[in-house]
Write a protein that holds these residues in place. Structure first.
Motif, PDB file in Angstrom:
ATOM      1  N   UNK A  10      75.051  -7.616  -7.900  1.00 15.21           N
ATOM      2  CA  UNK A  10      75.854  -8.891  -8.144  1.00 15.21           C
ATOM      3  C   UNK A  10      77.256  -8.397  -7.450  1.00 15.21           C
ATOM      4  N   UNK A  11      77.598  -7.167  -7.298  1.00 12.85           N
ATOM      5  CA  UNK A  11      78.911  -6.635  -6.895  1.00 12.85           C
ATOM      6  C   UNK A  11      78.771  -6.756  -5.266  1.00 12.85           C
ATOM      7  N   UNK A  12      79.773  -7.584  -4.685  1.00 14.57           N
ATOM      8  CA  UNK A  12      79.762  -7.604  -3.219  1.00 14.57           C
ATOM      9  C   UNK A  12      80.100  -6.340  -2.427  1.00 14.57           C
ATOM     10  N   UNK A  13      80.565  -5.468  -2.920  1.00 12.55           N
ATOM     11  CA  UNK A  13      80.978  -3.894  -2.339  1.00 12.55           C
ATOM     12  C   UNK A  13      79.542  -3.183  -2.244  1.00 12.55           C
ATOM     13  N   UNK A  14      78.860  -3.163  -3.448  1.00 11.16           N
ATOM     14  CA  UNK A  14      77.463  -2.904  -3.434  1.00 11.16           C
ATOM     15  C   UNK A  14      76.739  -3.400  -2.518  1.00 11.16           C
ATOM     16  N   UNK A  15      76.571  -4.890  -2.385  1.00 11.72           N
ATOM     17  CA  UNK A  15      75.731  -5.541  -1.465  1.00 11.72           C
ATOM     18  C   UNK A  15      76.023  -5.091   0.062  1.00 11.72           C
ATOM     19  N   UNK A  16      77.299  -4.923   0.268  1.00 13.05           N
ATOM     20  CA  UNK A  16      77.638  -4.770   1.600  1.00 13.05           C
ATOM     21  C   UNK A  16      77.208  -3.391   1.924  1.00 13.05           C
ATOM     22  N   UNK A  17      77.336  -2.514   1.113  1.00  8.58           N
ATOM     23  CA  UNK A  17      76.873  -1.048   1.313  1.00  8.58           C
ATOM     24  C   UNK A  17      75.289  -0.995   1.711  1.00  8.58           C
ATOM     25  N   UNK A  18      74.549  -1.869   0.953  1.00 12.40           N
ATOM     26  CA  UNK A  18      73.140  -1.829   1.068  1.00 12.40           C
ATOM     27  C   UNK A  18      72.962  -2.596   2.546  1.00 12.40           C
ATOM     28  N   UNK A  19      73.628  -3.658   2.985  1.00 13.20           N
ATOM     29  CA  UNK A  19      73.524  -4.098   4.157  1.00 13.20           C
ATOM     30  C   UNK A  19      73.744  -3.342   5.482  1.00 13.20           C
ATOM     31  N   UNK A  20      74.963  -2.305   5.203  1.00 11.52           N
ATOM     32  CA  UNK A  20      75.468  -1.530   6.324  1.00 11.52           C
ATOM     33  C   UNK A  20      74.362  -0.490   6.388  1.00 11.52           C
TER      34      UNK A  20
END
Length: 219
Positions: A132-142
């Motif tokens: 639910x954390x945008x920073x974690x989500x961005x890490x996963x996508x990267x």
């Protein structure tokens, strides 16, 4: 011999739905079947008004449900998930950020959206990372090489938010049209554009049976 027409299967889901996580292997299987195209339709079930705080009572309910899912399907829910997600102070149960991320993937690398969903589910339920954390989500996508989608999450523009609302509205309209209750659900587009609903149970049975059900619904 003429080739068979492609069958479109629309997947109604929410990124924070445990049963949708349980269905991940079936979706991955369907994605690899020649002649079947899987389209994702996020319903926003646990976003907006459906989001809520992750308090102790809800965490206990979620863990009990997750253990049942694991026993029935074999999909793992780890202690790291229990400690860091369900046990997080001031945690949120909100699928809005992940659904926005998947919409960004749909716009920048549409063939990778299901991969992104599975990675976000794995991050949460196995690695205990807060999707639910945008920073974690961005890490996963990267990590998936989806930098274009990740970059759009830093400052989501009006076009991305509008696309999210449009997708969720379309998914909910489909559910209402077909009388679908909850997620996951599959909608098969048959000949002439007719829609056939396959319940979530189809995603938890034998893979060969699932393919047969999809092809029968499309006939």
């Amino acid at each position: 011999m003429p080739s068979m027409p492609t069958i479109t299967v629309t997947y109604l889901f929410d990124p924070l739905c445990g049963w949708c996580y349980a269905a991940a292997p079936a979706l991955k299987y369907l994605q690899g079947v020649e002649g079947i195209d899987v389209a994702l339709a996020p319903t926003g079930l646990f976003a907006g008004a459906g989001a809520r705080p992750m308090d102790a009572e809800f965490a206990a309910y979620a863990w009990a449900n997750d253990q049942r899912i694991q026993q029935l399907t074999g999909q793992p829910f780890t202690q790291a998930y229990r400690d860091h997600i369900l046990g997080a102070a001031n945690g949120r149960f909100d699928s809005g950020p992940a659904t926005l991320a998947l919409t960004a993937v749909a716009q920048t690398a549409p063939t990778r959206e299901l991969d992104a969903l599975h990675a976000l589910q794995h991050a949460r339920y196995v690695e205990g990372r807060d999707n639910t954390d945008p920073a974690v989500i961005a890490e996963v996508l990267n990590a998936l090489g989806l930098q274009a989608a990740a970059s759009r999450l830093h400052e989501p523009d009006d076009a991305l938010r509008a696309a999210l609302l449009e997708r969720v509205a379309a998914a909910r309209a489909t559910m209402q049209l077909l009388g679908a209750q909850g997620v996951p659900q599959l909608v098969v587009t048959g000949q002439g554009g007719a829609l056939q609903l396959l319940g979530g149970d189809a995603l938890l049975g034998p893979r060969e049976q699932l393919q047969a059900l999809v092809r029968a619904a499309a006939a």
